[in-house]
Write a protein that holds these residues in place. Structure first.
Motif, PDB file in Angstrom:
ATOM      1  N   GLY A 636       0.818  -1.210   0.000  1.00 56.92           N
ATOM      2  CA  GLY A 636       0.000   0.000   0.000  1.00 56.92           C
ATOM      3  C   GLY A 636       0.848   1.255   0.000  1.00 56.92           C
ATOM      4  N   PHE A 637       1.900   1.265   0.804  1.00 56.25           N
ATOM      5  CA  PHE A 637       2.794   2.423   0.812  1.00 56.25           C
ATOM      6  C   PHE A 637       3.500   2.578  -0.537  1.00 56.25           C
ATOM      7  N   ALA A 638       3.850   1.464  -1.150  1.00 54.22           N
ATOM      8  CA  ALA A 638       4.462   1.536  -2.482  1.00 54.22           C
ATOM      9  C   ALA A 638       3.488   2.114  -3.502  1.00 54.22           C
ATOM     10  N   ARG A 639       2.226   1.714  -3.397  1.00 52.75           N
ATOM     11  CA  ARG A 639       1.227   2.262  -4.329  1.00 52.75           C
ATOM     12  C   ARG A 639       0.960   3.737  -4.052  1.00 52.75           C
ATOM     13  N   LEU A 640       1.018   4.150  -2.794  1.00 52.62           N
ATOM     14  CA  LEU A 640       0.886   5.574  -2.498  1.00 52.62           C
ATOM     15  C   LEU A 640       2.024   6.365  -3.127  1.00 52.62           C
ATOM     16  N   ASN A 641       3.221   5.814  -3.063  1.00 50.68           N
ATOM     17  CA  ASN A 641       4.361   6.468  -3.693  1.00 50.68           C
ATOM     18  C   ASN A 641       4.179   6.553  -5.199  1.00 50.68           C
ATOM     19  N   ARG A 642       3.707   5.466  -5.794  1.00 49.38           N
ATOM     20  CA  ARG A 642       3.458   5.490  -7.240  1.00 49.38           C
ATOM     21  C   ARG A 642       2.343   6.475  -7.581  1.00 49.38           C
ATOM     22  N   GLY A 643       1.327   6.561  -6.723  1.00 52.58           N
ATOM     23  CA  GLY A 643       0.239   7.514  -6.972  1.00 52.58           C
ATOM     24  C   GLY A 643       0.744   8.947  -7.007  1.00 52.58           C
ATOM     25  N   ASP A 644       1.636   9.306  -6.081  1.00 45.82           N
ATOM     26  CA  ASP A 644       2.215  10.650  -6.096  1.00 45.82           C
ATOM     27  C   ASP A 644       2.979  10.909  -7.389  1.00 45.82           C
ATOM     28  N   ILE A 645       3.731   9.895  -7.840  1.00 44.10           N
ATOM     29  CA  ILE A 645       4.513  10.060  -9.069  1.00 44.10           C
ATOM     30  C   ILE A 645       3.586  10.173 -10.278  1.00 44.10           C
ATOM     31  N   ILE A 646       2.508   9.385 -10.305  1.00 45.00           N
ATOM     32  CA  ILE A 646       1.560   9.470 -11.420  1.00 45.00           C
ATOM     33  C   ILE A 646       0.950  10.862 -11.509  1.00 45.00           C
ATOM     34  N   VAL A 647       0.515  11.388 -10.355  1.00 45.25           N
ATOM     35  CA  VAL A 647      -0.101  12.718 -10.337  1.00 45.25           C
ATOM     36  C   VAL A 647       0.885  13.775 -10.811  1.00 45.25           C
ATOM     37  N   THR A 648       2.118  13.711 -10.319  1.00 47.09           N
ATOM     38  CA  THR A 648       3.124  14.695 -10.708  1.00 47.09           C
ATOM     39  C   THR A 648       3.478  14.569 -12.184  1.00 47.09           C
ATOM     40  N   THR A 649       3.574  13.338 -12.682  1.00 50.75           N
ATOM     41  CA  THR A 649       3.972  13.121 -14.067  1.00 50.75           C
ATOM     42  C   THR A 649       2.893  13.564 -15.046  1.00 50.75           C
ATOM     43  N   LEU A 650       1.631  13.263 -14.729  1.00 50.11           N
ATOM     44  CA  LEU A 650       0.547  13.587 -15.667  1.00 50.11           C
ATOM     45  C   LEU A 650       0.314  15.085 -15.792  1.00 50.11           C
ATOM     46  N   GLU A 651       0.861  15.880 -14.868  1.00 53.46           N
ATOM     47  CA  GLU A 651       0.733  17.332 -15.008  1.00 53.46           C
ATOM     48  C   GLU A 651       1.477  17.845 -16.239  1.00 53.46           C
ATOM     49  N   SER A 652       2.481  17.110 -16.682  1.00 54.95           N
ATOM     50  CA  SER A 652       3.265  17.533 -17.847  1.00 54.95           C
ATOM     51  C   SER A 652       2.758  16.933 -19.155  1.00 54.95           C
ATOM     52  N   VAL A 653       1.716  16.110 -19.103  1.00 55.93           N
ATOM     53  CA  VAL A 653       1.163  15.502 -20.319  1.00 55.93           C
ATOM     54  C   VAL A 653       0.285  16.516 -21.037  1.00 55.93           C
TER      55      VAL A 653
END
Length: 773
Positions: A636-653
């Protein structure tokens, strides 16, 4: 009344008679086919009455406003306090039952009294805005379940208090008229908004809510739970149930909204209605009712009860979790990542749409963003660890290559990190985004470990740049010294800077590799392992702190002894020797000399027992306990970390790439529930093993009979089997059995009496016969 207040703010000439004619002509042109003489008579009668009432009121609001304003401005502090006390005292005298509904503190009641007085004058000043505000207040009273019978005595009590405070009859009339108008608006809003759903919410019982919503038309069933509109104001029964703490009814609402019902013509599913009315529902639940997130996400899943070839169809209705109403990236994942719950982030719905975003879009952009960092890391390794250790490391070609690599690091890496750090710092300063860590305010971006690591890396690179031997030797490369030449590092001027440069270079290398650990996000297992290491490292730091304390303690104690051991001559050497012992680096030959001093031998032996046996085993136990604590949630903590990265990354799409991604999902196409059974759009269909989630009951509630959208759904059997219903049925059975037993006793008594009477009659008849004989 409200119209007269609005017209009082108009500065021009008002001709009510002409308005009647103009409005009549407009109505005729709007509905020319349906308009007839009956409509004209009805409109004429209506406007004549409105005109009569308006003419009686025109001119009065302006005079009443001035009189009421004079009264309010003339009130002293003592008058205000008297008004606050007496309003509720008179109200409670007129309506004693009203005391049960005012449970707030006295200061709160005083604040309410002040707002009432303020509203009476604001009604004259801003009638349109006040009508909206009062309507909103009335809808809140619907949720509080305040009887409308209390409004009239409250107005009477307030007017009586004002009458005792002034001799100005005009001001008293203005106060009474304004407060009466306010109460009328509140009563009207309360009556129109008091639906059976709102009354069921006040009971906080799922059964009451199910009975209340059962009578709603099937096409409007969802709206009954999501919206009540009175005038221009609206309130959400669902949000009100959360705000008032009626979470049982809120859960029942979610389950009812996200239940798929069907007749022969249509499927009814409240998912679109829920997210259209409340697009921020995920954020609201994370903040106020997190336990409702599970039933919400469960309602977005449909599983077929029919398994084919060992697999079953599963529909995940995640459209509103991926995109918002405008087709842009929805903030649902951002809200869930900010909530930091490792369990809810592992819900199958969240896993599906987050993995979809990651695998189809975010991972590529994230990897492209890290390619440059990987390049700078390779250049840094080449410059600091490879070229400097070559056999011909002092050749001209190696010097040029080293200079180019270091120039790339300083210009391409150090400057880029500096720009990013400066941009984030300025943004946080402008927005006032600071967080206190240990009582020290820090810019919010530094809370992120990657940003904090980048800051330390920037400091190391700047320090390396200031101590760079090539720069110190460049003005002197033509002088006479061993190894002279362009880009040399062997000049005498650089000798004093080499040690500092090498130290900062080592730390920079460590930080480069540490910042590379975010690439572990590509594998959940590796990412979970890295996060577990980070979470148990605090136990290691406690061990090192305790070990340092022991080293200082025993080094000081041994230094106080009268001994001849060179390894413990002073606190500094004693700390070094004890540290070597703890790390098993102390030379074994030195242990022989310790035998010459019994107290030193005893002290070192005691240190070894405490540090190597007690502390080390305690560390193992602590690491084991910490690992067991985070083991269940590490994914779950790993998925939370991935969720933060997804949100940050998609801002540049860019929008075009995002639109193409949405087009591939085909979220607007209806999904099948079975062969030939085309169902609801807005989801993704996958298959799962049939034994993963066994489903034996059809998750769609299907009904026969009429298919009219105006008809309510037929009564659903098997839905009232909760504990209350069981006890109620048991109670009815006992009552029925008691009645049957009572009626049985009566019939038995009646039967026995009739038998006795028949026997006595037959006996007397026999006696008579014998006597006659």
């Amino acid at each position: 009344d409200v119209l007269s207040l609005v017209l009082a703010k108009y500065n021009g000439t008002i001709n009510l008679g002409e308005f009647k004619s103009v409005m009549l002509a407009s109505l005729r042109s709007l509905v020319p086919k349906d308009w007839d003489s009956n409509h004209e008579v009805a409109w004429g009668w209506l406007w004549e009455n409105v005109e009569r009432m308006l003419k009686a009121l025109i001119g009065k609001p302006a005079v009443q406003e001035k009189a009421l304003e004079r009264l309010i401005l003339s009130l002293t502090e003592d008058n205000v306090n008297y008004l606050r006390r007496e309003i509720f005292k008179r109200f409670f005298a007129l309506a004693p039952a009203g005391q049960d509904y005012f449970k707030a503190s006295t200061t709160r009641l005083y604040w309410i009294a002040d707002k009432i007085v303020e509203m009476t004058i604001e009604m004259f000043r801003e009638p349109k805005n006040m009508v909206q505000d009062i309507s909103a207040l009335g809808l809140r009273h619907v949720g509080y379940d305040i009887p409308t019978e209390f409004f009239a005595p409250f107005v009477s009590g307030a007017v009586e208090v004002v009458r005792t405070m002034t001799t100005d009859e005009l001001a008293e009339d203005a106060f009474r008229w304004s407060l009466t108008l306010i109460s009328k608006i509140l009563v009207r809003t309360n009556l129109e908004g008091s639906t059976i759903v709102m009354k069921a919410i006040n009971t906080n019982q799922e059964r009451a809510l199910r009975k209340a919503i059962a009578v709603a038309p099937r096409a409007k069933r969802a709206l009954e739970l999501l919206n009540i509109t009175v005038g221009t104001q609206s309130i959400s029964p669902f949000y009100w149930s959360i705000e008032s703490g009626s979470l049982n009814t809120a859960k029942a609402m979610i389950e009812d909204l996200l239940t798929i019902r069907a007749d022969r013509d249509n499927y009814y599913y409240g998912c679109d209605d829920l997210f259209s009315r409340h697009p921020e529902v995920i954020q609201r639940l994370c903040a106020d009712a997190a336990n409702l997130l599970w039933p919400l996400f469960d309602g977005l899943i449909w599983r077929s009860r029919v398994a084919v070839n060992g697999s079953r169809r599963v529909n995940y209705y995640v459209k509103h979790l991926i995109q918002d109403s405008e087709g842009k990236f929805n903030k649902a994942l951002e809200w869930l990542a900010d909530y930091k719950d490792p369990k809810i982030i592992c819900h199958p719905v969240v896993v599906l749409f987050s993995d979809l975003l990651w695998s189809s879009l975010a991972n590529r952009y994230f990897l492209l963003g890290r390619v440059y960092f990987l390049f700078t890391l390779c250049v840094f390794i080449t410059s600091q660890s490879i070229l400097s250790n070559l056999e011909d490391g002092d050749s001209q070609g190696v010097r040029i290559a080293t200079f180019i690599c270091r120039l790339v690091i300083y210009l391409g890496s150090m400057c880029k990190i500096f720009v990013h750090q400066l941009t984030d710092l300025i943004s946080d300063i402008k927005n006032g985004a600071f967080e206190r860590v240990g009582g020290v305010p820090l810019p919010q971006y530094l809370v992120n470990k990657q940003a904090l690591g980048s800051l330390f890396l920037l400091i190391c690179l700047v320090a390396m740049c200031t101590q760079e031997p090539i720069f110190w030797c460049f003005p002197h490369f033509e002088e006479d010294f061993p190894g002279n030449g362009i880009f040399t590092t062997e000049c005498p001027q650089a000798e004093s800077h080499k040690d500092a440069y090498a130290t900062f270079s080592m730390f920079a290398m460590l930080l480069y590799w540490a910042l590379l650990t975010d690439l572990s996000i590509f594998s959940m297992r590796i990412s979970a392992f890295v996060l577990v290491c980070g979470r148990v490292i605090s136990e290691l730091m406690l061990f090192l702190g305790a070990l340092l304390f022991l080293v200082v303690t025993f080094a000081s104690a041994i230094s106080a002894l009268d001994h001849r051991q060179k390894a413990f001559a002073g606190i500094e050497k004693g700390m070094l020797s004890l540290g070597e012992m703890a790390l098993n680096m102390f030379p074994s030959s030195n242990f022989e000399s310790l035998q010459l001093d019994a107290m030193v031998l005893f002290a070192t032996a005691l240190f070894m027992i405490i540090s190597m046996i007690f502390l080390l085993n305690l560390l193992v136990a602590q690491l084991n306990g910490a690992y067991q604590e985070v083991y269940e949630d590490m994914v779950g903590f790993a998925r939370l970390n991935r969720g933060d990265i997804i949100v940050t990354t998609l801002e540049s799409v860019d929008n075009k790439r995002w639109s193409r991604f949405l087009a591939t999902l085909k979220l607007d196409e209806r999904l099948e529930f079975g062969e030939g059974d085309v169902g609801i759009a807005g989801g993704l269909q996958v298959t799962e093993p049939s034994n993963a989630n066994p489903t034996t009951v059809d998750m769609i509630r299907r009904f026969g009979g009429s298919t009219s959208p105006a008809m309510p759904w037929p009564e659903e059997s098997g839905l009232g089997d909760d504990e209350d219903d069981k006890f109620e049925r048991l109670e009815k059975m006992i009552v029925r059995a008691t009645k049957n037993i009572g009626s049985g006793k009566k019939s038995t008594k009646a039967g026995s009496s009739s038998v006795g009477q028949t026997s006595s009659q037959s006996g007397s008849q026999v006696g008579d016969d014998e006597g006659s004989d």
